[in-house]
Design a protein around this motif. Structure first.
Motif, PDB file in Angstrom:
ATOM      1  N   LEU A 148       0.829  -1.205   0.000  1.00 25.84           N
ATOM      2  CA  LEU A 148       0.000   0.000   0.000  1.00 25.84           C
ATOM      3  C   LEU A 148       0.862   1.253   0.000  1.00 25.84           C
ATOM      4  O   LEU A 148       0.628   2.189  -0.776  1.00 25.84           O
ATOM      5  CB  LEU A 148      -0.923  -0.011   1.220  1.00 25.84           C
ATOM      6  N   ARG A 149       1.862   1.274   0.852  1.00 29.62           N
ATOM      7  CA  ARG A 149       2.761   2.422   0.937  1.00 29.62           C
ATOM      8  C   ARG A 149       3.477   2.654  -0.395  1.00 29.62           C
ATOM      9  O   ARG A 149       3.513   3.782  -0.906  1.00 29.62           O
ATOM     10  CB  ARG A 149       3.787   2.178   2.048  1.00 29.62           C
ATOM     11  N   GLN A 150       4.046   1.593  -0.959  1.00 27.21           N
ATOM     12  CA  GLN A 150       4.780   1.720  -2.205  1.00 27.21           C
ATOM     13  C   GLN A 150       3.874   2.122  -3.357  1.00 27.21           C
ATOM     14  O   GLN A 150       4.233   2.957  -4.199  1.00 27.21           O
ATOM     15  CB  GLN A 150       5.490   0.407  -2.544  1.00 27.21           C
ATOM     16  N   THR A 151       2.681   1.557  -3.393  1.00 31.44           N
ATOM     17  CA  THR A 151       1.748   1.863  -4.479  1.00 31.44           C
ATOM     18  C   THR A 151       1.268   3.307  -4.400  1.00 31.44           C
ATOM     19  O   THR A 151       1.188   4.004  -5.422  1.00 31.44           O
ATOM     20  CB  THR A 151       0.546   0.907  -4.445  1.00 31.44           C
ATOM     21  N   ILE A 152       0.952   3.771  -3.208  1.00 32.44           N
ATOM     22  CA  ILE A 152       0.529   5.164  -3.058  1.00 32.44           C
ATOM     23  C   ILE A 152       1.631   6.110  -3.513  1.00 32.44           C
ATOM     24  O   ILE A 152       1.385   7.070  -4.258  1.00 32.44           O
ATOM     25  CB  ILE A 152       0.116   5.455  -1.599  1.00 32.44           C
ATOM     26  N   TYR A 186       1.233  12.323   0.227  1.00 31.67           N
ATOM     27  CA  TYR A 186       1.888  11.377   1.139  1.00 31.67           C
ATOM     28  C   TYR A 186       3.097  12.038   1.773  1.00 31.67           C
ATOM     29  O   TYR A 186       3.856  12.750   1.106  1.00 31.67           O
ATOM     30  CB  TYR A 186       2.318  10.108   0.390  1.00 31.67           C
ATOM     31  N   ASP A 187       3.262  11.797   3.084  1.00 31.40           N
ATOM     32  CA  ASP A 187       4.419  12.311   3.819  1.00 31.40           C
ATOM     33  C   ASP A 187       5.245  11.140   4.335  1.00 31.40           C
ATOM     34  O   ASP A 187       4.728  10.283   5.058  1.00 31.40           O
ATOM     35  CB  ASP A 187       3.967  13.176   4.993  1.00 31.40           C
ATOM     36  N   VAL A 188       6.512  11.101   3.951  1.00 31.36           N
ATOM     37  CA  VAL A 188       7.385   9.979   4.299  1.00 31.36           C
ATOM     38  C   VAL A 188       7.673   9.932   5.788  1.00 31.36           C
ATOM     39  O   VAL A 188       7.578   8.866   6.424  1.00 31.36           O
ATOM     40  CB  VAL A 188       8.716  10.074   3.516  1.00 31.36           C
ATOM     41  N   GLU A 189       8.024  11.054   6.378  1.00 28.77           N
ATOM     42  CA  GLU A 189       8.459  11.071   7.779  1.00 28.77           C
ATOM     43  C   GLU A 189       7.398  10.546   8.727  1.00 28.77           C
ATOM     44  O   GLU A 189       7.694   9.788   9.650  1.00 28.77           O
ATOM     45  CB  GLU A 189       8.864  12.491   8.183  1.00 28.77           C
ATOM     46  N   THR A 190       6.134  10.949   8.508  1.00 32.36           N
ATOM     47  CA  THR A 190       5.056  10.499   9.390  1.00 32.36           C
ATOM     48  C   THR A 190       4.327   9.274   8.847  1.00 32.36           C
ATOM     49  O   THR A 190       3.462   8.719   9.527  1.00 32.36           O
ATOM     50  CB  THR A 190       4.027  11.624   9.599  1.00 32.36           C
ATOM     51  N   ASP A 191       4.659   8.875   7.625  1.00 27.97           N
ATOM     52  CA  ASP A 191       4.031   7.726   6.963  1.00 27.97           C
ATOM     53  C   ASP A 191       2.515   7.895   6.897  1.00 27.97           C
ATOM     54  O   ASP A 191       1.749   6.983   7.195  1.00 27.97           O
ATOM     55  CB  ASP A 191       4.385   6.425   7.689  1.00 27.97           C
ATOM     56  N   ARG A 192       2.101   9.081   6.481  1.00 30.63           N
ATOM     57  CA  ARG A 192       0.666   9.388   6.401  1.00 30.63           C
ATOM     58  C   ARG A 192       0.267   9.761   4.979  1.00 30.63           C
ATOM     59  O   ARG A 192       1.011  10.451   4.277  1.00 30.63           O
ATOM     60  CB  ARG A 192       0.299  10.542   7.341  1.00 30.63           C
ATOM     61  N   ALA A 193      -0.933   9.314   4.599  1.00 27.45           N
ATOM     62  CA  ALA A 193      -1.522   9.656   3.308  1.00 27.45           C
ATOM     63  C   ALA A 193      -2.690  10.598   3.543  1.00 27.45           C
ATOM     64  O   ALA A 193      -3.427  10.463   4.532  1.00 27.45           O
ATOM     65  CB  ALA A 193      -1.998   8.395   2.589  1.00 27.45           C
ATOM     66  N   LEU A 194      -2.862  11.554   2.638  1.00 26.60           N
ATOM     67  CA  LEU A 194      -3.952  12.520   2.758  1.00 26.60           C
ATOM     68  C   LEU A 194      -5.160  12.049   1.951  1.00 26.60           C
ATOM     69  O   LEU A 194      -5.103  11.954   0.722  1.00 26.60           O
ATOM     70  CB  LEU A 194      -3.501  13.889   2.252  1.00 26.60           C
ATOM     71  N   ALA A 211      -0.702   2.364   8.168  1.00 29.88           N
ATOM     72  CA  ALA A 211      -1.213   1.236   8.963  1.00 29.88           C
ATOM     73  C   ALA A 211      -2.713   1.367   9.194  1.00 29.88           C
ATOM     74  O   ALA A 211      -3.470   0.397   9.057  1.00 29.88           O
ATOM     75  CB  ALA A 211      -0.470   1.152  10.291  1.00 29.88           C
ATOM     76  N   ASP A 212      -3.177   2.575   9.541  1.00 22.55           N
ATOM     77  CA  ASP A 212      -4.599   2.789   9.787  1.00 22.55           C
ATOM     78  C   ASP A 212      -5.415   2.703   8.503  1.00 22.55           C
ATOM     79  O   ASP A 212      -6.536   2.175   8.497  1.00 22.55           O
ATOM     80  CB  ASP A 212      -4.833   4.142  10.458  1.00 22.55           C
ATOM     81  N   LEU A 213      -4.873   3.231   7.415  1.00 29.42           N
ATOM     82  CA  LEU A 213      -5.584   3.159   6.144  1.00 29.42           C
ATOM     83  C   LEU A 213      -5.743   1.710   5.708  1.00 29.42           C
ATOM     84  O   LEU A 213      -6.819   1.301   5.250  1.00 29.42           O
ATOM     85  CB  LEU A 213      -4.841   3.959   5.076  1.00 29.42           C
ATOM     86  N   HIS A 214      -4.694   0.923   5.858  1.00 25.30           N
ATOM     87  CA  HIS A 214      -4.781  -0.495   5.495  1.00 25.30           C
ATOM     88  C   HIS A 214      -5.803  -1.211   6.367  1.00 25.30           C
ATOM     89  O   HIS A 214      -6.606  -2.014   5.873  1.00 25.30           O
ATOM     90  CB  HIS A 214      -3.413  -1.158   5.629  1.00 25.30           C
ATOM     91  N   LYS A 215      -5.774  -0.922   7.661  1.00 26.81           N
ATOM     92  CA  LYS A 215      -6.739  -1.539   8.566  1.00 26.81           C
ATOM     93  C   LYS A 215      -8.167  -1.171   8.178  1.00 26.81           C
ATOM     94  O   LYS A 215      -9.072  -2.019   8.202  1.00 26.81           O
ATOM     95  CB  LYS A 215      -6.453  -1.093  10.007  1.00 26.81           C
ATOM     96  N   ALA A 216      -8.384   0.081   7.795  1.00 21.41           N
ATOM     97  CA  ALA A 216      -9.719   0.528   7.385  1.00 21.41           C
ATOM     98  C   ALA A 216     -10.152  -0.134   6.085  1.00 21.41           C
ATOM     99  O   ALA A 216     -11.340  -0.386   5.867  1.00 21.41           O
ATOM    100  CB  ALA A 216      -9.733   2.050   7.241  1.00 21.41           C
ATOM    101  N   MET A 217      -9.183  -0.412   5.201  1.00 18.75           N
ATOM    102  CA  MET A 217      -9.491  -1.102   3.953  1.00 18.75           C
ATOM    103  C   MET A 217      -9.789  -2.587   4.174  1.00 18.75           C
ATOM    104  O   MET A 217     -10.503  -3.210   3.376  1.00 18.75           O
ATOM    105  CB  MET A 217      -8.314  -0.966   2.985  1.00 18.75           C
ATOM    106  N   MET A 218      -9.247  -3.146   5.221  1.00 18.22           N
ATOM    107  CA  MET A 218      -9.448  -4.562   5.508  1.00 18.22           C
ATOM    108  C   MET A 218     -10.869  -4.875   5.960  1.00 18.22           C
ATOM    109  O   MET A 218     -11.302  -6.031   5.971  1.00 18.22           O
ATOM    110  CB  MET A 218      -8.459  -5.016   6.580  1.00 18.22           C
TER     111      MET A 218
END
Length: 235
Positions: A148-152, A186-194, A211-218
């Motif tokens: 998910l991180r790499q694809t975003i 996307y911000d690398v330092e905080t590992d957050r997507a907008l 991590a939270d975005l993936h959990k929400a997608m699950m």
């Protein structure tokens, strides 16, 4: 007596460990773009090139089940494809939450049914395809946080691609259920997507950890009995 106390302490520790092991993982603090922290995060973010395009055409869903159509219209208006000419906007051209319901898309899921229960992940991708772009969908139970991180980051770095998230609000501590919205930065330092929320009357854009975005997608979509996930749109 000492042995009894030691056994009691051990039992208490085991129970505590067991409860900890099965306790749900709490979502990280949500950072809304409209907060000072959210604004600063945007200024410091590494990848923001999709934000201006998507924010310029972002629509609020007409009704609570129209997060899919609102996202489709907004994303399509940022792509290099011919736009329809809605009669009410003549002579201007624009994808709207109504004009995306072409004959081909009505055959996938008619307007009244989408009003009733929205779009599931494969239908979302097919709607995009029928409007003249490429779209591939991925269920979250088929990919990892790393994917998910790499694809975003890959998608947001490509001006001809867009990332659409299908997720549940509940795991991230928001009110409501399943939702669809585009990801714009996307911000690398905080590992957050907008995530640019198309229910703009409800929530502003939010920075979520991967991590939270993936959990929400699950979260399982009851309409498809499958996990939610992502749609990658491209020219």
């Amino acid at each position: 007596m000492r042995k009894f106390l030691l056994n009691t302490a051990l039992a208490t520790s085991l129970v505590a460990a067991s409860l900890f092991a099965f306790a749900p993982v709490q979502a990280a603090e949500k950072i809304y773009l409209t907060s000072p922290e959210g604004e600063q995060l945007f200024h410091d973010a590494d990848i923001t090139m999709d934000y201006l395009k998507l924010a310029s055409f972002l629509e609020s869903e007409h009704i609570v089940t129209f997060c899919g159509p609102a996202t489709i219209a907004g994303v399509m208006n940022t792509m290099d494809v011919e736009r329809p000419q809605p009669p009410q906007l003549y002579p201007w051209r624009l994808f709207t939450q109504t004009s995306i319901f072409t004959a081909a898309n009505q055959a996938v899921k008619p307007y009244p049914q989408v009003e009733h229960d929205g779009l599931v992940l494969p239908q979302l991708a097919t709607f995009f395809q029928n409007l003249g772009v490429k779209a591939e969908f991925h269920h979250a139970d088929e990919f990892t946080e790393e994917w998910l991180r790499q694809t975003i980051t890959d998608v947001l770095a490509d001006p001809n691609r867009r990332f659409v998230a299908n997720y549940s609000r509940q795991p991230i501590g928001q009110e409501g259920g399943g939702h669809i919205s585009p990801v714009a930065a996307y911000d690398v330092e905080t590992d957050r997507a907008l995530v640019l929320d198309v229910a703009r009357y409800k929530y502003p854009p939010v920075w979520l950890t991967i991590a939270d975005l993936h959990k929400a997608m699950m979260d399982k979509d009851p309409s498809s009995n499958r996990s939610r996930g992502a749609v990658i749109v491209s020219q």
